[in-house]
Design an enzyme around this catalytic site. Structure first.
Site, mmCIF file in Angstrom:
data_model
loop_
_atom_site.group_PDB
_atom_site.id
_atom_site.type_symbol
_atom_site.label_atom_id
_atom_site.label_comp_id
_atom_site.label_asym_id
_atom_site.label_seq_id
_atom_site.Cartn_x
_atom_site.Cartn_y
_atom_site.Cartn_z
ATOM 1 C CB CYS A 70 29.667 64.339 68.737
ATOM 2 S SG CYS A 70 28.499 63.116 68.131
ATOM 3 C CG HIS B 160 32.045 61.123 71.488
ATOM 4 N ND1 HIS B 160 31.453 61.920 72.448
ATOM 5 C CD2 HIS B 160 31.104 60.915 70.554
ATOM 6 C CE1 HIS B 160 30.208 62.181 72.098
ATOM 7 N NE2 HIS B 160 29.967 61.579 70.957
ATOM 8 C CD GLU C 219 34.268 62.943 74.514
ATOM 9 O OE1 GLU C 219 34.945 63.187 73.490
ATOM 10 O OE2 GLU C 219 33.042 62.737 74.497
HETATM 11 N N1 GLN Z 1 22.984 62.775 68.027
HETATM 12 C C1 GLN Z 1 23.408 63.922 68.765
HETATM 13 C C2 GLN Z 1 22.841 65.193 68.186
HETATM 14 O O1 GLN Z 1 22.438 65.205 67.083
HETATM 15 C C3 GLN Z 1 24.900 64.017 68.823
HETATM 16 C C4 GLN Z 1 25.463 62.812 69.492
HETATM 17 C C5 GLN Z 1 26.672 63.045 70.317
HETATM 18 O O2 GLN Z 1 27.068 64.155 70.569
HETATM 19 N N2 GLN Z 1 27.221 61.960 70.743
HETATM 20 O O3 GLN Z 1 22.791 66.176 68.816
#
Ligand code: GLN
Length: 203
Positions: free
Chosen positions: A86, A175, A177
């Protein structure tokens, strides 16, 4: 000697990643030592690194502040296996749509932050991961990989890549995890050990 895997520990699901790594290692019969990494000294002793989710703009600032941004890039260029999830994926990408986050360019992806829009910004979806199979993925304010570049796409959702790999660098928009499923962490450990899955045998 156990395999030493670091998790960038500024924010995000650090303990969740650590727990799943240990469970995954158990399943594989591999010994791992998991270390939270918040400075250069801690970074220097790891054999692989996870950059977790969180807020990529904040993590970018902190990695720069502690001189870890360039060091991670250097280590990755020299073969350090990296998994970015992410916000972590945003940080390892080659291009982002936000000037406040410059990707390290460890993987040839272009990403758009928060691209799913407000109403569906968090969701769970079954995806099919090459070498793993059916998998329930948790997306939280996820980025979209708009251009996968020269990566192997391991999974897609709604026609967009959500898990990609280039050599020993793995990027996920979801994610792993936040589930009890250890298979993505198992994949990462095998990747570190160089075994790879059948799908990545040519990389
Ligand atoms: N929206 C976050 C970002 O742009 C990422 C979201 C996340 O890691 N769950 O940094």
């Amino acid at each position: 000697m156990p395999l030493s895997i670091g998790i960038i520990g500024f924010q995000g699901d650090v303990s969740e990643h650590a727990e799943l790594l240990k469970k995954a290692a158990n399943k594989l019969g591999t010994e791992v030592e998991v270390k939270e990494v918040r400075n250069l000294a801690q970074l220097s002793s790891v054999e692989a690194i996870i950059i977790p989710g969180g807020e990529s703009t904040t993590m970018f600032k902190l990695l720069k502040l502690y001189s870890m941004y360039d060091r991670i890039r250097e280590m990755a260029v020299n073969g350090l296996p990296v998994m970015g999830t992410c916000a972590g994926l945003i940080l390892i990408s080659s291009k982002t749509n936000d000037d406040r986050v410059k990707g390290m360019g460890l993987i040839d992806t272009e990403v758009e932050r928060n691209a799913y829009g407000r109403q569906i910004d968090s969701f769970m979806e079954d995806i099919e991961i090459k070498g793993i199979g059916k998998y329930r993925a948790v997306f939280i304010r996820a980025p979209i990989i708009s251009v996968p570049g020269k990566t192997e796409v391991l999974a897609e959702h709604a026609g967009k890549p959500v898990m990609v790999r280039k050599g020993k660098v793995l990027g996920l928009t979801f994610h792993p995890e936040l589930t009890k499923d250890t298979r993505v962490h198992e994949y990462f450990i095998r990747m570190i050990e160089g075994e790879g899955y059948p799908s990545s045998g040519n990389m």
